[in-house]
Design a protein around this motif. Sequence first.
Motif, PDB file in Angstrom:
ATOM      1  N   ALA A   2       0.806  -1.144   0.040  1.00  0.00           N
ATOM      2  CA  ALA A   2       0.117  -0.138  -0.076  1.00  0.00           C
ATOM      3  C   ALA A   2       0.760   1.187  -0.111  1.00  0.00           C
ATOM      4  O   ALA A   2       0.673   2.179  -0.575  1.00  0.00           O
ATOM      5  CB  ALA A   2      -0.960   0.012   1.031  1.00  0.00           C
ATOM      6  N   PRO A   3       1.819   1.391   0.820  1.00  0.00           N
ATOM      7  CA  PRO A   3       2.586   2.457   0.602  1.00  0.00           C
ATOM      8  C   PRO A   3       3.477   2.852  -0.689  1.00  0.00           C
ATOM      9  O   PRO A   3       3.760   3.975  -1.099  1.00  0.00           O
ATOM     10  CB  PRO A   3       3.809   2.272   1.836  1.00  0.00           C
ATOM     11  N   TYR A   4       3.716   1.689  -1.364  1.00  0.00           N
ATOM     12  CA  TYR A   4       4.318   1.609  -2.694  1.00  0.00           C
ATOM     13  C   TYR A   4       3.155   2.742  -3.752  1.00  0.00           C
ATOM     14  O   TYR A   4       3.648   3.495  -4.293  1.00  0.00           O
ATOM     15  CB  TYR A   4       4.692   0.536  -3.092  1.00  0.00           C
ATOM     16  N   TYR A   5       2.186   2.034  -3.919  1.00  0.00           N
ATOM     17  CA  TYR A   5       1.036   2.345  -4.489  1.00  0.00           C
ATOM     18  C   TYR A   5       0.644   3.755  -4.125  1.00  0.00           C
ATOM     19  O   TYR A   5       0.097   4.531  -5.014  1.00  0.00           O
ATOM     20  CB  TYR A   5      -0.208   1.498  -4.756  1.00  0.00           C
ATOM     21  N   PHE A   6       0.683   4.229  -2.863  1.00  0.00           N
ATOM     22  CA  PHE A   6       0.369   5.427  -2.295  1.00  0.00           C
ATOM     23  C   PHE A   6       1.416   6.450  -2.998  1.00  0.00           C
ATOM     24  O   PHE A   6       1.164   7.616  -3.448  1.00  0.00           O
ATOM     25  CB  PHE A   6       0.022   5.547  -0.914  1.00  0.00           C
ATOM     26  N   SER A   7       2.658   6.192  -2.891  1.00  0.00           N
ATOM     27  CA  SER A   7       3.669   6.948  -3.466  1.00  0.00           C
ATOM     28  C   SER A   7       3.425   7.093  -5.051  1.00  0.00           C
ATOM     29  O   SER A   7       3.596   8.226  -5.433  1.00  0.00           O
ATOM     30  CB  SER A   7       4.882   6.442  -3.057  1.00  0.00           C
ATOM     31  N   VAL A   8       3.276   6.088  -5.710  1.00  0.00           N
ATOM     32  CA  VAL A   8       2.976   6.249  -7.024  1.00  0.00           C
ATOM     33  C   VAL A   8       1.739   7.115  -7.327  1.00  0.00           C
ATOM     34  O   VAL A   8       1.877   7.939  -8.394  1.00  0.00           O
ATOM     35  CB  VAL A   8       2.719   4.790  -7.757  1.00  0.00           C
ATOM     36  N   LEU A   9       0.734   7.143  -6.313  1.00  0.00           N
ATOM     37  CA  LEU A   9      -0.212   7.978  -6.916  1.00  0.00           C
ATOM     38  C   LEU A   9       0.238   9.493  -6.327  1.00  0.00           C
ATOM     39  O   LEU A   9      -0.338  10.228  -7.287  1.00  0.00           O
ATOM     40  CB  LEU A   9      -1.267   7.698  -5.814  1.00  0.00           C
ATOM     41  N   LEU A  10       0.947   9.511  -5.502  1.00  0.00           N
ATOM     42  CA  LEU A  10       1.525  10.988  -5.308  1.00  0.00           C
ATOM     43  C   LEU A  10       2.252  11.522  -6.256  1.00  0.00           C
ATOM     44  O   LEU A  10       2.283  12.878  -6.753  1.00  0.00           O
ATOM     45  CB  LEU A  10       2.120  11.125  -3.817  1.00  0.00           C
ATOM     46  N   PHE A  11       3.281  10.430  -6.812  1.00  0.00           N
ATOM     47  CA  PHE A  11       4.003  10.936  -8.041  1.00  0.00           C
ATOM     48  C   PHE A  11       3.022  11.380  -9.432  1.00  0.00           C
ATOM     49  O   PHE A  11       3.189  12.397 -10.079  1.00  0.00           O
ATOM     50  CB  PHE A  11       4.813   9.893  -8.650  1.00  0.00           C
ATOM     51  N   ALA A  12       1.941  10.608  -9.534  1.00  0.00           N
ATOM     52  CA  ALA A  12       1.044  10.926 -10.645  1.00  0.00           C
ATOM     53  C   ALA A  12       0.373  12.218 -10.383  1.00  0.00           C
ATOM     54  O   ALA A  12       0.282  13.187 -11.271  1.00  0.00           O
ATOM     55  CB  ALA A  12      -0.060   9.627 -10.669  1.00  0.00           C
ATOM     56  N   VAL A  13      -0.100  12.372  -9.110  1.00  0.00           N
ATOM     57  CA  VAL A  13      -0.590  13.744  -8.817  1.00  0.00           C
ATOM     58  C   VAL A  13       0.372  15.028  -9.220  1.00  0.00           C
ATOM     59  O   VAL A  13      -0.122  15.858  -9.569  1.00  0.00           O
ATOM     60  CB  VAL A  13      -1.227  13.842  -7.628  1.00  0.00           C
ATOM     61  N   ARG A  14       1.654  14.780  -8.683  1.00  0.00           N
ATOM     62  CA  ARG A  14       2.512  15.513  -8.894  1.00  0.00           C
ATOM     63  C   ARG A  14       2.765  16.105 -10.468  1.00  0.00           C
ATOM     64  O   ARG A  14       2.847  17.017 -11.085  1.00  0.00           O
ATOM     65  CB  ARG A  14       3.843  15.448  -8.287  1.00  0.00           C
ATOM     66  N   TRP A  15       2.850  14.961 -11.283  1.00  0.00           N
ATOM     67  CA  TRP A  15       3.063  15.029 -12.770  1.00  0.00           C
ATOM     68  C   TRP A  15       1.842  15.960 -13.327  1.00  0.00           C
ATOM     69  O   TRP A  15       1.985  16.393 -14.080  1.00  0.00           O
ATOM     70  CB  TRP A  15       3.176  13.833 -13.315  1.00  0.00           C
ATOM     71  N   GLY A  16       0.703  15.408 -12.751  1.00  0.00           N
ATOM     72  CA  GLY A  16      -0.660  15.956 -13.223  1.00  0.00           C
ATOM     73  C   GLY A  16      -0.729  17.647 -13.060  1.00  0.00           C
ATOM     74  O   GLY A  16      -0.919  18.518 -14.033  1.00  0.00           O
ATOM     75  N   TYR A  17      -0.090  18.172 -11.955  1.00  0.00           N
ATOM     76  CA  TYR A  17       0.121  19.602 -11.885  1.00  0.00           C
ATOM     77  C   TYR A  17       1.262  20.216 -12.390  1.00  0.00           C
ATOM     78  O   TYR A  17       0.869  21.071 -13.074  1.00  0.00           O
ATOM     79  CB  TYR A  17       0.524  19.799 -10.155  1.00  0.00           C
ATOM     80  N   LEU A  19       2.162  18.956 -15.655  1.00  0.00           N
ATOM     81  CA  LEU A  19       1.500  18.892 -17.093  1.00  0.00           C
ATOM     82  C   LEU A  19       0.326  19.924 -17.179  1.00  0.00           C
ATOM     83  O   LEU A  19       0.281  20.664 -18.365  1.00  0.00           O
ATOM     84  CB  LEU A  19       1.311  17.375 -17.355  1.00  0.00           C
ATOM     85  N   ARG A  20      -0.370  20.193 -16.097  1.00  0.00           N
ATOM     86  CA  ARG A  20      -1.516  21.089 -16.306  1.00  0.00           C
ATOM     87  C   ARG A  20      -0.891  22.583 -16.450  1.00  0.00           C
ATOM     88  O   ARG A  20      -1.350  23.517 -17.081  1.00  0.00           O
ATOM     89  CB  ARG A  20      -2.350  20.864 -15.170  1.00  0.00           C
ATOM     90  N   GLY A  21      -0.137  22.935 -15.577  1.00  0.00           N
ATOM     91  CA  GLY A  21       0.797  23.988 -15.556  1.00  0.00           C
ATOM     92  C   GLY A  21       1.489  24.362 -17.101  1.00  0.00           C
ATOM     93  O   GLY A  21       1.475  25.548 -17.315  1.00  0.00           O
ATOM     94  N   VAL A  24      -1.224  20.718 -20.468  1.00  0.00           N
ATOM     95  CA  VAL A  24      -1.492  19.536 -21.198  1.00  0.00           C
ATOM     96  C   VAL A  24      -2.579  18.903 -20.029  1.00  0.00           C
ATOM     97  O   VAL A  24      -2.050  18.777 -18.986  1.00  0.00           O
ATOM     98  CB  VAL A  24      -0.101  18.592 -21.379  1.00  0.00           C
ATOM     99  N   GLU A  25      -3.608  18.446 -20.602  1.00  0.00           N
ATOM    100  CA  GLU A  25      -4.474  17.626 -19.722  1.00  0.00           C
ATOM    101  C   GLU A  25      -4.305  16.156 -19.876  1.00  0.00           C
ATOM    102  O   GLU A  25      -4.372  15.663 -21.138  1.00  0.00           O
ATOM    103  CB  GLU A  25      -5.996  17.849 -19.934  1.00  0.00           C
ATOM    104  N   VAL A  26      -3.908  15.429 -19.030  1.00  0.00           N
ATOM    105  CA  VAL A  26      -3.656  13.901 -18.813  1.00  0.00           C
ATOM    106  C   VAL A  26      -4.501  13.307 -17.821  1.00  0.00           C
ATOM    107  O   VAL A  26      -4.339  13.929 -16.472  1.00  0.00           O
ATOM    108  CB  VAL A  26      -2.242  13.411 -18.670  1.00  0.00           C
ATOM    109  N   PRO A  27      -5.441  12.271 -18.038  1.00  0.00           N
ATOM    110  CA  PRO A  27      -5.846  11.640 -16.764  1.00  0.00           C
ATOM    111  C   PRO A  27      -5.132  11.058 -15.717  1.00  0.00           C
ATOM    112  O   PRO A  27      -4.185  10.659 -16.127  1.00  0.00           O
ATOM    113  CB  PRO A  27      -6.801  10.725 -17.534  1.00  0.00           C
ATOM    114  N   ILE A  28      -5.628  11.198 -14.493  1.00  0.00           N
ATOM    115  CA  ILE A  28      -4.924  10.720 -13.369  1.00  0.00           C
ATOM    116  C   ILE A  28      -4.586   9.246 -13.643  1.00  0.00           C
ATOM    117  O   ILE A  28      -3.360   8.653 -13.149  1.00  0.00           O
ATOM    118  CB  ILE A  28      -5.268  11.014 -12.164  1.00  0.00           C
ATOM    119  N   GLY A  29      -5.184   8.575 -14.266  1.00  0.00           N
ATOM    120  CA  GLY A  29      -5.186   6.945 -14.499  1.00  0.00           C
ATOM    121  C   GLY A  29      -4.035   6.703 -15.453  1.00  0.00           C
ATOM    122  O   GLY A  29      -3.272   5.688 -15.047  1.00  0.00           O
ATOM    123  N   GLU A  30      -3.874   7.411 -16.247  1.00  0.00           N
ATOM    124  CA  GLU A  30      -2.787   7.404 -17.258  1.00  0.00           C
ATOM    125  C   GLU A  30      -1.571   7.596 -16.731  1.00  0.00           C
ATOM    126  O   GLU A  30      -0.502   6.919 -16.731  1.00  0.00           O
ATOM    127  CB  GLU A  30      -3.160   8.331 -18.435  1.00  0.00           C
TER     128      GLU A  30
END
Length: 70
Positions: A2-17, A19-21, A24-30
């Motif tokens: 669970a901590p690994y996947y949580f950190s992957v989710l945090l990385f994805a959210v960070r990349w989302g910010y 790219l949005r800046g 570029v809009e990319v879905p969080i799932g991708e």
Amino acid sequence: MAPYYFSVLLFAVRWGYVLRGMGVEVPIGELFKANPAGLFMNNITPMTRGEVPQNPDGSPNFAAFPLGYP
């Protein structure tokens, strides 16, 4: 696990910010699926891509590239 996947989710959210800046809009799932591939490549490759090996004195070691790079 669970901590690994949580950190992957945090990385994805960070990349989302990031790219949005850039407009570029990319879905969080991708982004969530792409992050483990990036982490894998960072762990598997022997050095940072694009980096030129250095001699101890700090000068580039072009002898490491026998085909005449750069």
